[in-house]
Motif scaffolding. Structure first.
Motif, mmCIF file in Angstrom:
data_model
loop_
_atom_site.group_PDB
_atom_site.id
_atom_site.type_symbol
_atom_site.label_atom_id
_atom_site.label_comp_id
_atom_site.label_asym_id
_atom_site.label_seq_id
_atom_site.Cartn_x
_atom_site.Cartn_y
_atom_site.Cartn_z
ATOM 1 N N HIS A 267 48.663 38.300 39.757
ATOM 2 C CA HIS A 267 48.298 39.467 40.562
ATOM 3 C C HIS A 267 48.054 40.691 39.689
ATOM 4 O O HIS A 267 47.052 41.396 39.854
ATOM 5 C CB HIS A 267 49.413 39.742 41.576
ATOM 6 C CG HIS A 267 49.179 40.973 42.399
ATOM 7 N ND1 HIS A 267 48.234 41.037 43.397
ATOM 8 C CD2 HIS A 267 49.771 42.209 42.352
ATOM 9 C CE1 HIS A 267 48.241 42.249 43.935
ATOM 10 N NE2 HIS A 267 49.157 42.972 43.327
ATOM 11 N N ARG A 272 42.891 42.859 41.938
ATOM 12 C CA ARG A 272 43.685 43.258 43.107
ATOM 13 C C ARG A 272 45.010 43.913 42.718
ATOM 14 O O ARG A 272 45.861 44.139 43.586
ATOM 15 C CB ARG A 272 43.966 42.033 43.983
ATOM 16 C CG ARG A 272 42.724 41.388 44.580
ATOM 17 C CD ARG A 272 43.076 40.102 45.342
ATOM 18 N NE ARG A 272 41.908 39.515 45.974
ATOM 19 C CZ ARG A 272 41.551 39.719 47.232
ATOM 20 N NH1 ARG A 272 42.287 40.505 48.005
ATOM 21 N NH2 ARG A 272 40.477 39.160 47.739
ATOM 22 N N LEU A 277 51.211 42.829 46.555
ATOM 23 C CA LEU A 277 51.566 41.425 46.399
ATOM 24 C C LEU A 277 52.692 41.168 47.395
ATOM 25 O O LEU A 277 53.768 41.749 47.284
ATOM 26 C CB LEU A 277 52.032 41.124 44.978
ATOM 27 C CG LEU A 277 52.699 39.749 44.786
ATOM 28 C CD1 LEU A 277 51.693 38.627 44.955
ATOM 29 C CD2 LEU A 277 53.369 39.657 43.418
ATOM 30 N N THR A 321 47.361 40.112 47.239
ATOM 31 C CA THR A 321 47.687 38.706 47.014
ATOM 32 C C THR A 321 48.806 38.278 47.944
ATOM 33 O O THR A 321 49.805 38.984 48.081
ATOM 34 C CB THR A 321 48.127 38.475 45.550
ATOM 35 O OG1 THR A 321 47.086 38.901 44.674
ATOM 36 C CG2 THR A 321 48.420 37.006 45.290
ATOM 37 N N ARG A 361 43.987 37.005 48.521
ATOM 38 C CA ARG A 361 43.913 35.929 47.529
ATOM 39 C C ARG A 361 45.254 35.181 47.629
ATOM 40 O O ARG A 361 46.319 35.807 47.648
ATOM 41 C CB ARG A 361 43.727 36.522 46.128
ATOM 42 C CG ARG A 361 43.256 35.535 45.063
ATOM 43 C CD ARG A 361 44.362 34.893 44.276
ATOM 44 N NE ARG A 361 43.848 33.970 43.271
ATOM 45 C CZ ARG A 361 43.609 34.297 41.995
ATOM 46 N NH1 ARG A 361 43.860 35.522 41.570
ATOM 47 N NH2 ARG A 361 43.145 33.395 41.151
#
Length: 535
Positions: A267, A272, A277, A321, A361
């Motif tokens: 991450h 991103r 996260l 993420t 993601r």
């Protein structure tokens, strides 16, 4: 003109917010002036859902680069905020100092910690004849119940988080804060490092993509993966290549090998990195709460739903993420619901009629053999293919013994700060010869136990010290099966009742150590114990 310059300088500094509702807020207020020249610092005296709501409102018109919190409040914020959350973590010296203060206040003392009990306390207390009770908690109700139980048992002083210390005071006991100014300073320094790394990475990505340059991001922009073995160099190279893509990544490896650290590295090295996260422990999600936790809900969706509804964990990861930890422990019924979200990139809150699009993601991690689970009908094949686009396989610690020296030095430095104890050469050999069923996590626990005993007694951190605090390093195998083989056996399915009971006895009933020895999560161990009638 001077006024404009002052505004520009203030805007250029990182924005750090501290969050606490307990006496930790006073500690933050004492330490934060030391960092006024380096960051713009705000204090938010709220906790849990109230803190999340307040921060989300402020983020609509204010910039925040990092949040600092602690304990259960910090863990709650970490999975729900779109900015990095730095947790205040006490060192071994701080723990000993807090215990010493508590011992001066009362004959019987206790330690109450968030989520996990620590086996090193047992060895510490046994070695020095101390009466130190310990309890763990997850919710505030758990913490309050633990304090009440300890008070009824005659404990006079309790060491713990700010919330625990406040509960102890309310119960008429002496509450001792586990944290000190040193751990608060470390949290501020970590927050500054994160914001600096994020800005540096943002500038680098703006100039050129890692894929185009063929270079990995600066080490400062990634969480630390320690070890120079060929296996770890390969892992770092994969992270550098995979970070620039949007493809899903499946991280595999035994319990304690650092799968979450790999997810954070991916991450932080990706475009991103400035977005959230969000980590989801799939093995700890109750099926009844699955949809509400992951997807969120609308106001009035069910009895007990809070006013205004709630944003789910997946929606909280929008733009960033989503880390699905212990994905192999997710029941089949929940796998199909998760698959629909991953395929459509839409979340339908409970009680809502229109879905919300999410840009995420996905990084998943497991210690289990998902391919074997697919063949056995225990894991959905379509979900497996969705997750297993790119793969990073982490080596077990026993397969890279040359890294133990560097790992031990790094972990002891984390525990002791600027003056870590020296590990005797023969002690290092003992560590390198052990099979480490719990991998790096178990190594850290053993070193923390050794560090506490060494510091308390003044004895060197040698083989004799390790034998006192971690007899398992030289203990014979149980039932003819070494600890090195335990994780492989665990991946093949639950052990027999007798084998499970034998491992619990070997670990003196400590569930955390038993789970590490078996190479599974605590939630998986708990489920096995329920099935075997041992819980």
């Amino acid at each position: 003109m001077p006024e404009r310059t002052a505004v520009d300088v203030s805007h250029s500094r990182p924005a750090i917010w501290t969050v606490s509702v307990t006496r930790l807020a006073r500690l933050f207020s004492e330490v934060s002036p030391e960092f006024d020249a380096q960051a713009s610092i705000q204090s938010i005296n709220l906790g849990f859902e109230q803190a999340v709501e307040a921060i989300q409102r402020k983020l609509r018109h204010e910039r925040c680069d990092a949040v600092i919190a602690a304990g259960s409040n910090g863990a709650y914020l970490k999975s729900r905020l779109p900015v990095p959350v730095v947790l205040v973590r006490p060192t071994g010296f701080e723990l000993m100092a807090a215990l010493a203060r508590a011992k001066r206040m009362a004959n019987r003392v206790a330690v109450v910690t968030y989520q996990h009990e620590y086996s090193e306390f047992t060895a510490f207390a046994r070695s020095f004849g101390l009466e130190i009770e310990q309890r763990s908690f997850v919710t505030s109700e758990d913490a309050r119940d633990a304090v009440s139980e300890l008070a009824a048992a005659g404990v006079g002083a309790i060491v713990g988080t700010g919330m625990v210390a406040d509960f102890a005071d309310t119960a008429g006991l002496r509450g001792v804060l586990l944290y000190s100014a040193a751990s608060a300073r470390t949290a501020f320094e970590t927050a500054l490092d994160i914001t600096s790394a994020g800005r540096a990475l943002g500038h680098q990505l703006a100039r050129r993509s890692p894929a185009a340059s063929g270079k990995r991001p600066s080490p400062a922009a990634r969480p630390l993966l320690v070890g120079d073995s060929a296996a770890m160099q390969g892992v770092r190279a994969q992270i550098g290549h995979f970070a620039a893509t949007e493809a899903s990544v499946l991280v595999t490896g035994e319990t304690g090998t650092g799968k979450e650290l790999v997810a954070r590295s991916l991450h932080m090295a990706s475009p991103r990195a400035r977005r959230p996260l969000v980590a989801v422990n799939c093995g700890a999600l109750a099926e009844s709460l699955f949809e509400a936790e992951l997807f969120g809900y609308e106001e009035g969706a069910f009895t007990g739903a809070r006013r205004g509804g709630r944003v789910g964990l997946i929606e909280s990861a929008n733009g960033g993420t989503l880390f699905l930890d212990e994905i192999g422990d997710l029941p089949l019924a929940m796998q199909s619901r998760l698959l629909r979200v991953l395929e459509g990139r839409e979340v339908l809150r409970v009680g809502a009629s229109r879905p919300v699009e999410v840009d995420i993601r996905v990084v998943a991690a497991t210690h289990r053999d998902l391919a074997a689970m697919v063949a056995a009908g225990e894991f959905r094949q379509d979900l497996y293919f969705r997750l297993n686009v790119l793969r990073i396989a982490l080596p077990a610690l026993r397969d890279r013994p040359a890294d133990i020296s560097e790992l031990a030095a790094h972990l002891l430095s984390e525990l002791a700060g600027d003056q870590p104890p020296q590990l005797a050469p023969e002690a290092l050999v003992t560590l390198q010869q052990y099979s480490w069923p719990g991998n790096v996590r178990e190594l850290r626990n053993v070193l923390e136990r050794g560090f506490l005993l060494s510091a308390a007694s003044g004895r060197p951190l040698d083989v004799a010290c390790l034998q006192v605090c971690a007899p398992e390093l030289t203990a014979p195998a149980v039932g003819g099966e070494t600890a090195a083989h335990a994780p492989e056996a665990a991946r093949q399915g639950p052990p027999s009742r007798d084998a499970l009971l034998a491992m619990l006895q070997r670990c003196q009933g400590h569930r955390g150590r038993t789970a590490a020895a078996l190479g599974v999560s605590r939630s998986t161990l708990w489920r096995w114990m329920q099935q075997a009638g041992l819980s």
